[in-house]
Motif scaffolding. Structure first.
Motif, mmCIF file in Angstrom:
data_model
loop_
_atom_site.group_PDB
_atom_site.id
_atom_site.type_symbol
_atom_site.label_atom_id
_atom_site.label_comp_id
_atom_site.label_asym_id
_atom_site.label_seq_id
_atom_site.Cartn_x
_atom_site.Cartn_y
_atom_site.Cartn_z
ATOM 1 N N THR A 1 -11.375 -3.317 -4.609
ATOM 2 C CA THR A 1 -12.784 -3.431 -4.211
ATOM 3 C C THR A 1 -12.877 -4.400 -3.031
ATOM 4 O O THR A 1 -11.929 -5.123 -2.723
ATOM 5 C CB THR A 1 -13.666 -3.971 -5.362
ATOM 6 O OG1 THR A 1 -13.196 -5.265 -5.741
ATOM 7 C CG2 THR A 1 -13.664 -3.046 -6.552
ATOM 8 N N HIS B 1 -14.705 -7.711 -1.633
ATOM 9 C CA HIS B 1 -15.493 -8.897 -1.934
ATOM 10 C C HIS B 1 -16.253 -9.236 -0.646
ATOM 11 O O HIS B 1 -15.644 -9.609 0.364
ATOM 12 C CB HIS B 1 -14.597 -10.048 -2.379
ATOM 13 C CG HIS B 1 -13.935 -9.806 -3.696
ATOM 14 N ND1 HIS B 1 -14.199 -10.561 -4.821
ATOM 15 C CD2 HIS B 1 -13.042 -8.854 -4.083
ATOM 16 C CE1 HIS B 1 -13.491 -10.102 -5.841
ATOM 17 N NE2 HIS B 1 -12.767 -9.065 -5.417
ATOM 18 N N ILE C 1 -19.527 -7.753 -5.000
ATOM 19 C CA ILE C 1 -18.350 -6.882 -5.056
ATOM 20 C C ILE C 1 -18.823 -5.448 -4.888
ATOM 21 O O ILE C 1 -19.798 -5.022 -5.513
ATOM 22 C CB ILE C 1 -17.608 -7.059 -6.396
ATOM 23 C CG1 ILE C 1 -17.097 -8.501 -6.508
ATOM 24 C CG2 ILE C 1 -16.460 -6.077 -6.514
ATOM 25 C CD1 ILE C 1 -16.448 -8.810 -7.847
#
Length: 255
Positions: A177, A179, A193
């Motif tokens: 993912t 950030h 996120i």
């Protein structure tokens, strides 16, 4: 006054007579023409109110300024408009005090009405409308950028200003993912996120356009389906969202 309206006709001076006054210096010291015009009209409304009570603006007290605030409320001015009037009054009387035109500032404790919302004024897109919107984008560079803009706004809930300032350094890929660091108003930052859908969009967008540094949301090179290095401004991001909704056949008053 040297302020002009949209038809380029000079507006009447706040004070009577031809000589320049403190009001003129205050108003014309404001660089933005739209702000200047708004504050001019605010002070003109205040002067009219005080004239009816045989008072002038220099001798007005906190009581009269408070009565003017209530006067605006009785005329059904919106809370936002009343807050703007109060802001103008505070700026004006602070200016008079700083210039030693008055001995004390009557607006120093003048309060603005509070404005709060528990429910947004505009409806959020439904899941069906969101699906229709996302499926309406093609594979061109412009469409992929616009697709990313709409998805980014939906999945992060960020301000348009934060999206306009987003750079490569604000994205850290970790555990499949991104950030994301969002630069919000007044220097504050928010972190979030990315959703898997947004993660895939960001990855494809950055890879396809070979973006290694600088801004993420960029303007197109004129006449080409290719991104330049300049960021897309806030106004254009608003337009992208609105035009994309309209082109997809869904409501363009969005939240």
């Amino acid at each position: 006054m040297i302020i002009q309206n949209k038809n380029k006709r000079a507006l009447a001076p706040i004070t009577q007579g031809a000589e320049f006054s403190p009001y003129d210096y205050f108003i014309n010291g404001i660089p933005n023409p739209h702000t200047r015009r708004a504050k001019f009209n605010d002070l003109k409304n205040l002067r009219r109110f005080l004239d009816k009570n045989d008072l002038d603006m220099v001798s007005a007290s906190r009581i009269e300024l408070g009565l003017f605030r209530e006067h605006l409320s009785k005329l059904n001015y919106s809370i936002a408009s009343i807050k703007r009037h109060i802001s103008t009054i505070k700026d004006f009387y602070t200016y008079l005090f700083d210039e030693s035109i008055i001995d004390s500032n009557p607006s120093i404790n003048l309060k603005s009405p509070r404005q709060s919302y528990t429910v947004g004024k505009t409806e959020a897109l439904t899941p069906k409308e969101l699906s229709t919107l996302f499926n309406s984008f093609g594979s061109s560079v412009k469409d992929s950028r616009n697709h990313l803009i709409c998805a980014f706004m939906y999945y992060t809930g960020c301000r348009v200003s934060a999206l306009a300032k987003l750079t490569v350094d604000d994205l850290v890929y970790k555990d499949d993912t991104y950030h994301i660091t969002l630069k919000e108003k007044f220097g504050s930052t928010n972190k979030c996120i990315s959703h898997i859908y947004l993660t895939n969009l960001i990855t494809r967008y950055i890879k396809a356009n070979k973006i290694t540094k600088g801004y993420i949301i960029r303007s197109l090179i004129k006449g080409k389906d290719k991104l330049g290095s300049r960021p897309l401004c806030q106004r254009n991001i608003y337009d992208v969202i609105k035009k994309s909704c309209k082109a997809a056949g869904i409501k363009d008053i969005y939240s």
